[in-house]
Design an enzyme around this catalytic site. Sequence first.
Site, mmCIF file in Angstrom:
data_model
loop_
_atom_site.group_PDB
_atom_site.id
_atom_site.type_symbol
_atom_site.label_atom_id
_atom_site.label_comp_id
_atom_site.label_asym_id
_atom_site.label_seq_id
_atom_site.Cartn_x
_atom_site.Cartn_y
_atom_site.Cartn_z
ATOM 1 N N SER A 119 -49.591 14.842 -1.321
ATOM 2 C CA SER A 119 -48.209 14.485 -1.013
ATOM 3 C C SER A 119 -47.437 15.720 -0.554
ATOM 4 C CB SER A 119 -47.571 13.825 -2.235
ATOM 5 O OG SER A 119 -46.328 13.245 -1.917
ATOM 6 N N ARG B 217 -34.931 7.817 -8.619
ATOM 7 C CA ARG B 217 -36.315 7.735 -9.089
ATOM 8 C C ARG B 217 -36.817 6.300 -9.088
ATOM 9 N NH1 ARG B 217 -40.730 10.968 -9.360
ATOM 10 N NH2 ARG B 217 -42.001 10.577 -11.212
ATOM 11 N N ASP C 242 -51.629 3.044 0.159
ATOM 12 C CA ASP C 242 -50.444 3.909 0.212
ATOM 13 C C ASP C 242 -49.471 3.398 1.265
ATOM 14 O OD1 ASP C 242 -48.606 5.999 0.268
ATOM 15 O OD2 ASP C 242 -50.139 7.561 0.233
ATOM 16 N N HIS D 9 -49.457 5.204 -3.334
ATOM 17 C CA HIS D 9 -49.395 6.654 -3.120
ATOM 18 C C HIS D 9 -49.833 7.431 -4.364
ATOM 19 C CE1 HIS D 9 -48.079 10.341 -1.244
ATOM 20 N NE2 HIS D 9 -47.242 10.596 -2.218
ATOM 21 N N ASP D 10 -49.505 6.923 -5.531
ATOM 22 C CA ASP D 10 -49.874 7.604 -6.777
ATOM 23 C C ASP D 10 -51.374 7.610 -7.033
ATOM 24 O OD1 ASP D 10 -47.396 8.477 -7.505
ATOM 25 O OD2 ASP D 10 -47.059 6.982 -9.068
#
Length: 327
Positions: A133, A190, A277, A307-308
Amino acid sequence: MTTVQSLGDLTLESGEVLPRLEMAYDTYGQFRGDNAILVLHALTGDSIVAGPDGWWNQVIGPGLGVDTDEFFVVAANILGGCKGSTGPASTSPDGRLWESRFPAITVRDQVRAEAMLAAELGIDRWHAVIGGSAGGMRALEWAIMFGEKVERLFLLASSAYASAEQIAWTSTQSDIIRAAGPVAGLDLARRIAHTTYRSEPELAERFGRAVQPDGRFAVESYLQHHGGKLVKRFDAWSYVALGEAMNSHDVGRDRGGISAALSQVTAKTVVAAIDSDRLYPPYQQQELADEISCCQGLDVIVSDHGHDGFLIEHEQVSVLARRLLTS
């Protein structure tokens, strides 16, 4: 144990001088002159990558994909962060915290700060530079700015530039922090970010339309939980500064374009995409794999976690890391 190193003044791309730069870092393993690996964390990460509290402790450690019995791992907290390195939570020359007054920084500024740390540590060449990332942005810039110092390169869920959609998500989160204030704003930012970090199929399977006894949707409660967690451990103005640095990412800037910039990479390279992702979609990693001549094609990590996935799919990441580091 995290160490904070004073490094002197840093002249930023803007021309502004950031005085008395400090960089926080952790190391793992023993340095033998040619076995150093630089691991670069993502947006809200830190330099604690291994051990009980390490965010990649199933990838980095004795006998793991990045084997600390063999390699000397250096992990630095990012310039602009809030875990020991100079950033908005640091004290400015006037004795007050920088907060929103912290100067604008770029990914290239962050790499220059890391290069200053490497020089202080006596590391002339990295066996590998690894990042996912935002960490992948810096790893890629390392391979272009200091190509003679990077032997191998591992890029995960990253890109050659920040796309319009990525800039849209990031700038909106920054504006929310400015409008709502650092506490409520970071919480909300967040929640938005975490939605983009995961995949729609995962959210659908885990939460669906389930409602908790308190009347909240289960997915709503999940996002509120992650927003509250970040408020307790991270600085809102660092979040803004780092997000805007990510928006600056474009390896083609002032280098004749993306292809010309990527042609400068001489490090043996592995590029990995996460198949689910939606924040850094696989076409961006495909571009990297196609344009970096020392990459033998795109590797795809299969994951429902979006993505994680690069933080969660430890076994798949470890296989790729081991292949790169030992070849």
